[in-house]
Every structure is written in structure tokens, then in C-alpha cells.
Motif scaffolding. Structure first.
Motif, PDB file in Angstrom:
ATOM      1  N   LYS A  97       0.816  -1.220   0.000  1.00 42.59           N
ATOM      2  CA  LYS A  97       0.000   0.000   0.000  1.00 42.59           C
ATOM      3  C   LYS A  97       0.848   1.268   0.000  1.00 42.59           C
ATOM      4  O   LYS A  97       0.309   2.373  -0.067  1.00 42.59           O
ATOM      5  N   ALA A  98       2.161   1.112   0.084  1.00 44.78           N
ATOM      6  CA  ALA A  98       3.045   2.269  -0.003  1.00 44.78           C
ATOM      7  C   ALA A  98       2.843   2.959  -1.345  1.00 44.78           C
ATOM      8  O   ALA A  98       2.771   2.306  -2.384  1.00 44.78           O
ATOM      9  N   GLY A  99       2.728   4.270  -1.333  1.00 45.65           N
ATOM     10  CA  GLY A  99       2.459   5.032  -2.547  1.00 45.65           C
ATOM     11  C   GLY A  99       1.006   5.412  -2.703  1.00 45.65           C
ATOM     12  O   GLY A  99       0.675   6.257  -3.533  1.00 45.65           O
ATOM     13  N   ASP A 100       0.125   4.788  -1.913  1.00 50.09           N
ATOM     14  CA  ASP A 100      -1.291   5.130  -1.919  1.00 50.09           C
ATOM     15  C   ASP A 100      -1.503   6.239  -0.885  1.00 50.09           C
ATOM     16  O   ASP A 100      -1.331   6.024   0.310  1.00 50.09           O
ATOM     17  N   ALA A 101      -1.872   7.432  -1.339  1.00 54.64           N
ATOM     18  CA  ALA A 101      -1.975   8.587  -0.449  1.00 54.64           C
ATOM     19  C   ALA A 101      -2.973   8.362   0.673  1.00 54.64           C
ATOM     20  O   ALA A 101      -2.721   8.735   1.828  1.00 54.64           O
ATOM     21  N   ASP A 102      -4.110   7.745   0.354  1.00 58.41           N
ATOM     22  CA  ASP A 102      -5.116   7.496   1.389  1.00 58.41           C
ATOM     23  C   ASP A 102      -4.586   6.540   2.454  1.00 58.41           C
ATOM     24  O   ASP A 102      -4.784   6.741   3.656  1.00 58.41           O
ATOM     25  N   ALA A 103      -3.895   5.488   2.009  1.00 58.88           N
ATOM     26  CA  ALA A 103      -3.341   4.513   2.954  1.00 58.88           C
ATOM     27  C   ALA A 103      -2.249   5.145   3.809  1.00 58.88           C
ATOM     28  O   ALA A 103      -2.148   4.871   5.019  1.00 58.88           O
ATOM     29  N   GLU A 104      -1.450   5.992   3.197  1.00 59.34           N
ATOM     30  CA  GLU A 104      -0.388   6.652   3.952  1.00 59.34           C
ATOM     31  C   GLU A 104      -0.953   7.600   4.996  1.00 59.34           C
ATOM     32  O   GLU A 104      -0.479   7.645   6.144  1.00 59.34           O
ATOM     33  N   LEU A 105      -1.983   8.349   4.621  1.00 60.42           N
ATOM     34  CA  LEU A 105      -2.590   9.264   5.580  1.00 60.42           C
ATOM     35  C   LEU A 105      -3.231   8.488   6.730  1.00 60.42           C
ATOM     36  O   LEU A 105      -3.109   8.872   7.902  1.00 60.42           O
ATOM     37  N   ALA A 106      -3.879   7.385   6.406  1.00 57.00           N
ATOM     38  CA  ALA A 106      -4.478   6.551   7.453  1.00 57.00           C
ATOM     39  C   ALA A 106      -3.399   6.011   8.392  1.00 57.00           C
ATOM     40  O   ALA A 106      -3.611   5.906   9.611  1.00 57.00           O
ATOM     41  N   TYR A 107      -2.225   5.672   7.842  1.00 58.61           N
ATOM     42  CA  TYR A 107      -1.122   5.209   8.681  1.00 58.61           C
ATOM     43  C   TYR A 107      -0.689   6.300   9.655  1.00 58.61           C
ATOM     44  O   TYR A 107      -0.503   6.043  10.860  1.00 58.61           O
ATOM     45  N   PHE A 108      -0.525   7.524   9.155  1.00 53.99           N
ATOM     46  CA  PHE A 108      -0.100   8.620  10.034  1.00 53.99           C
ATOM     47  C   PHE A 108      -1.134   8.896  11.121  1.00 53.99           C
ATOM     48  O   PHE A 108      -0.782   9.192  12.267  1.00 53.99           O
ATOM     49  N   GLN A 109      -2.398   8.792  10.780  1.00 48.70           N
ATOM     50  CA  GLN A 109      -3.437   8.981  11.791  1.00 48.70           C
ATOM     51  C   GLN A 109      -3.353   7.905  12.872  1.00 48.70           C
ATOM     52  O   GLN A 109      -3.432   8.208  14.073  1.00 48.70           O
ATOM     53  N   GLY A 110      -3.170   6.663  12.451  1.00 48.43           N
ATOM     54  CA  GLY A 110      -3.136   5.566  13.411  1.00 48.43           C
ATOM     55  C   GLY A 110      -1.860   5.509  14.233  1.00 48.43           C
ATOM     56  O   GLY A 110      -1.877   5.048  15.388  1.00 48.43           O
ATOM     57  N   ALA A 111      -0.748   5.980  13.647  1.00 51.61           N
ATOM     58  CA  ALA A 111       0.548   5.904  14.327  1.00 51.61           C
ATOM     59  C   ALA A 111       0.958   7.221  14.965  1.00 51.61           C
ATOM     60  O   ALA A 111       2.106   7.362  15.404  1.00 51.61           O
ATOM     61  N   ALA A 112       0.030   8.172  15.048  1.00 56.22           N
ATOM     62  CA  ALA A 112       0.372   9.519  15.508  1.00 56.22           C
ATOM     63  C   ALA A 112       1.025   9.521  16.885  1.00 56.22           C
ATOM     64  O   ALA A 112       2.084  10.127  17.101  1.00 56.22           O
ATOM     65  N   LYS A 113       0.410   8.839  17.829  1.00 57.40           N
ATOM     66  CA  LYS A 113       0.942   8.831  19.195  1.00 57.40           C
ATOM     67  C   LYS A 113       2.322   8.201  19.244  1.00 57.40           C
ATOM     68  O   LYS A 113       3.241   8.706  19.919  1.00 57.40           O
ATOM     69  N   GLU A 114       2.503   7.113  18.516  1.00 55.77           N
ATOM     70  CA  GLU A 114       3.791   6.420  18.491  1.00 55.77           C
ATOM     71  C   GLU A 114       4.874   7.286  17.868  1.00 55.77           C
ATOM     72  O   GLU A 114       6.009   7.362  18.368  1.00 55.77           O
ATOM     73  N   LEU A 115       4.559   7.957  16.768  1.00 53.56           N
ATOM     74  CA  LEU A 115       5.546   8.789  16.089  1.00 53.56           C
ATOM     75  C   LEU A 115       5.924  10.010  16.926  1.00 53.56           C
ATOM     76  O   LEU A 115       7.091  10.417  16.960  1.00 53.56           O
ATOM     77  N   ARG A 116       4.950  10.601  17.606  1.00 53.10           N
ATOM     78  CA  ARG A 116       5.270  11.725  18.496  1.00 53.10           C
ATOM     79  C   ARG A 116       6.172  11.266  19.640  1.00 53.10           C
ATOM     80  O   ARG A 116       7.092  11.993  20.053  1.00 53.10           O
ATOM     81  N   ALA A 117       5.941  10.060  20.155  1.00 53.25           N
ATOM     82  CA  ALA A 117       6.779   9.531  21.227  1.00 53.25           C
ATOM     83  C   ALA A 117       8.200   9.262  20.728  1.00 53.25           C
ATOM     84  O   ALA A 117       9.184   9.527  21.434  1.00 53.25           O
ATOM     85  N   MET A 118       8.317   8.739  19.511  1.00 52.84           N
ATOM     86  CA  MET A 118       9.649   8.516  18.929  1.00 52.84           C
ATOM     87  C   MET A 118      10.412   9.835  18.798  1.00 52.84           C
ATOM     88  O   MET A 118      11.612   9.911  19.096  1.00 52.84           O
TER      89      MET A 118
END
Length: 415
Positions: A97-118
Motif C-alpha cells: 500500500k506504499a504510494g497510496d496517499a489514502d493509505a499513507e494518511l491513514a497510517y499517520f493517523q493511526g501511528a500519531a501517538k507512536e511517532l510523536r513519542a519517537m
């Protein structure tokens, strides 16, 4: 004499205001438009016609409490991050799904807390291979999905940094062809009273050669510095020269009895003009040398510590811009990269230096050690189109390598 004094006062005010508001430094000032508090749905996010982002004032710099500097250094030696910078690839987290803008945005939404912690724990996170972030609109969608709230550039009061995209709160990085052979030393982004907490740097076009984005963990620098030099710097504090106004060589032709009062009038007028324009107090000092021995006014920022406790984690970190601000270190790089090219009024004024808090210069040996320890921990990150680097601005310094060709990198600052 009264007429000459009036003209000098007017000239000084003109010089100061022109320095701060030169067209070469002009930038769009965002209007106050309500910003979405929830990231948009993937189907509506990319390419949508959006209002301009409302940008809060850049937060005040948090200098924190007085530290036991020996204990602070020992603390970071005991907890050095093993993985810096952290790197995530779209193909690894999204698969086919890499390269699919919708899938990428959904990933950032779901991983937001984890990425901010990193970002907070590791200091920097490099995101590679995402298609969403190849445009300012998609880049905005990404940082909104992560829950990051944009703020104005710390130099907003003097409009020093132009914007790439007015609607997405995206500022231009240092991409000018005239500055391509200028190695930007490692620094945290702060100006006097203002320092963003976080930043996201994005590549819209990589330079044909060089132009790497540079990262350096301030905690590692703090851990490796010689204890005696660190103690000396912390006890005596540091002070930056933030600009030079090299416009006063004509004063040398003024008769002696008139020169001193004219210099006093100019210094007072320019001080008032600058302090009304910038968001911190500056002290002006007369000097000579900076530009072909021409008499100049040098603006110095308030005294400050070179090490602070992180405002959220409390972990001590090196928070000192000597690597980028020292005129001695910049001059030493000219042997490798060529002389600095001051081709506009703004670039001629934007010349810095660093001193001990009492105004004494650091020795060449002290600067050499600071340079060596810093460069030991510098990571050269070659970014491709769409790559993003999330940075904690207190624990991580950034910079830029020299380059050839056309480079289009940008940044958004966050509260």
C-alpha cells in the motif's frame, strides 16, 4: 550641527528598519484562519482547497532550572540513545500500500501517538518513501494527522524566512543558489525569547549533488564534551552576536569632535529601532573588522546557558549554537567550501558570532574541541522527494551540507 544630527538620526533609523524589513527578507504573514483540530478524512485530504492555516506565535524559549552541570553530563552518559536518528520506510510499514496517499494518511493517523513519542525520545525520526508528502498540501495532511500544531517562525517579527506555501504553513529552508557553498553548522532553532518545540523538514526536490540535511543529538554532544570546558561554558554562560550593520565607514571621515556624539546618537537610534522590531532585547556595540575593516555596529543577544533541561522530559541537552554562529569556525570552513558569498543586504547583515557571557572570545583550542565533538555526532541524511525528518528542537540540532544544482527543502515549526 543640529541639522547634521537630525540627518544622522534619520539615517540610523532608516538603516535599522531597512535591515529588518528588507524586501530580500519579506515573507507572507499568515492571516488568522481557524485550523482544523481533527485531521481530515483520507478521501478529502489530498489536493483539497483549504483555508490558510492559523499559526500560533512561536513558544517562548524554556531555559529551565539551574543545573548541576557535572550531574547533568553524567545523566546523559547513562542514557544515550542507541538509535539516532530513527528511520521508518513506507514499504516497511505499509507493504504494497506504499504510494497510496489514502493509505499513507491513514497510517499517520493511526501511528500519531507512536511517532510523536519517537520524536520526543529519540530526538529525530526520518520518514522515507512516502508519496503523500511530495506536495505542500500532502505534507500538511501528514502533520495534521500526527496532531502537530504549527507555529510562526521564531524570526517572524522581522519576516526573515519566506514561505513556500502560504496555506500549509510551510517555510522555505536555505536553498538559495548564492548560499550553496555555505555549510550551515549544527544549531537548535531559537531566537532570543522564541523556540519551537518541534519541526518537520521536507524535501520537495533534492539537490543534484550534496545538500544533505544534517542531524546531531545534543545529548550525545553534552556527554562527550570535556568536563572542564563544559563547566567553564556553563558557569560563565554564552552570548551571541546576532547581526552586524557594516554601514558606518563614513564616520571615520567625520571630524573628531563630532564623531563621538554622532556615534552615540546612531547607536541609540538603531538600538531603539531594532528592539521595537525584534522579539528580544539586543545590545549594540561598536566594532571594526567584520567587512574589510569597516566600522560596524554589532547586535548582541542576552546572556544564556549552553545546556538546558528538556522542557518535557527534563533530560539535559546541549542547547548551544556555537557550531553555526562562531565566526572562527565558519572562516575555517572556507578553506574547504570557499568563501561565504554575501550577495544581498540581508546576507551581509546576517552575520553572527559567539562569546562567553562576559564578552570574552573563546580560544581557538576551545572552538576546535567543540567543532570536533559536534561533528563526531553529525549524521548526513540524504533526502529524496517526499522524505520528511521529524525533529525535537530541544534535543536535536540540525544543519545543511553544501550543494550543487537546485535544492527545494522546506520546514514547518510546531508548538
Amino acid at each position: 550641527g543640529r541639522q547634521i544630527g537630525t540627518r544622522v538620526m534619520m539615517l540610523a533609523l532608516y538603516v535599522a528598519v531597512a535591515a529588518a524589513t528588507s524586501p530580500a527578507r519579506s515573507a507572507f504573514r499568515p492571516s488568522s484562519v481557524r485550523m482544523a483540530t481533527v485531521a481530515p478524512s483520507p478521501s478529502a485530504a489530498v489536493g483539497a482547497d483549504r483555508p490558510e492555516v492559523e499559526m500560533a506565535v512561536c513558544p517562548e524559549t524554556v531555559w529551565g532550572p539551574q543545573l548541576d552541570i557535572a550531574a547533568a553530563q553524567a545523566a546523559v552518559k547513562d542514557r544515550l540513545a542507541a538509535d539516532f536518528p530513527r528511520e521508518l520506510r513506507a514499504a516497511d510499514v505499509l507493504g504494497d500500500k506504499a504510494g497510496d496517499a489514502d493509505a499513507e494518511l491513514a497510517y499517520f493517523q493511526g501511528a500519531a501517538k507512536e511517532l510523536r513519542a519517537m520524536m520526543l525520545d529519540d530526538g529525530a525520526v526520518v520518514l522515507r518513501g512516502f508519496s503523500l508528502t511530495k506536495t505542500p498540501e500532502g505534507f500538511q495532511s501528514m502533520y495534521e494527522a500526527l496532531g502537530l500544531q504549527p507555529c510562526l517562525d521564531p524570526l517572524h517579527s522581522v519576516s526573515a524566512r519566506p514561505m513556500v506555501d502560504k496555506k500549509s504553513a510551510v517555510y522555505e529552508a536555505v536553498n538559495k543558489e548564492s548560499r550553496k557553498n555555505f555549510f550551515i553548522g549544527m544549531h537548535n532553532e531559537f531566537v532570543g525569547k522564541r523556540a519551537p518545540r518541534r519541526a518537520a523538514f521536507v524535501c520537495f526536490k533534492a539537490a543534484e549533488e550534496g545538500g544533505e540535511f544534517l542531524l546531531c543529538d545534543g545529548r550525545q554532544v553534552l556527554a562527550d564534551l570535556d568536563a572542564s570546558l563544559l563547566g567553564k561554558l556553563y558557569d560563565r554562560r554564552i552570548r551571541y552576536s546576532v547581526m552586524e550593520l557594516p554601514f558606518f565607514g563614513w564616520l571615520d571621515a567625520v571630524p573628531g569632535p563630532l564623531r563621538a556624539p554622532l556615534m552615540g546618537a546612531i547607536k541609540g537610534a538603531v538600538t531603539a529601532a531594532l528592539n521595537a522590531k525584534v522579539d528580544f532585547d539586543v545590545e549594540l556595540q561598536w566594532g571594526e573588522g567584520g567587512y574589510d575593516g569597516v566600522r560596524m555596529l554589532q547586535a548582541r543577544a542576552p546572556v544564556q546557558p549552553p545546556v538546558v533541561a528538556h522542557p518535557e522530559t527534563g533530560v539535559p541537552t546541549w542547547f548551544c549554537n556555537v557550531h553555526s554562529h562562531s565566526s572562527v569556525l565558519r572562516k575555517s570552513r572556507e578553506a574547504k567550501y570557499g568563501a561565504e558569498r554575501f550577495e544581498s543586504g540581508a546576507s551581509r547583515i546576517n552575520k553572527s558570532d559567539m562569546f562567553f557571557g562576559d564578552g570574552e572570545a573563546l580560544t581557538d583550542a576551545e572552538l576546535k574541541q567543540l567543532d570536533e565533538v559536534t561533528m563526531k555526532h553529525v549524521h548526513f541524511v540524504k533526502m529524496a522527494e517526499g522524505d520528511v525528518v521529524l525533529v525535537d528542537n530541544y534535543s536535536t540540532m540540525h544543519g545543511r551540507n553544501v550543494f550543487e544544482g537546485t535544492r527545494k527543502h522546506a520546514v514547518t515549526w510546531f508548538q
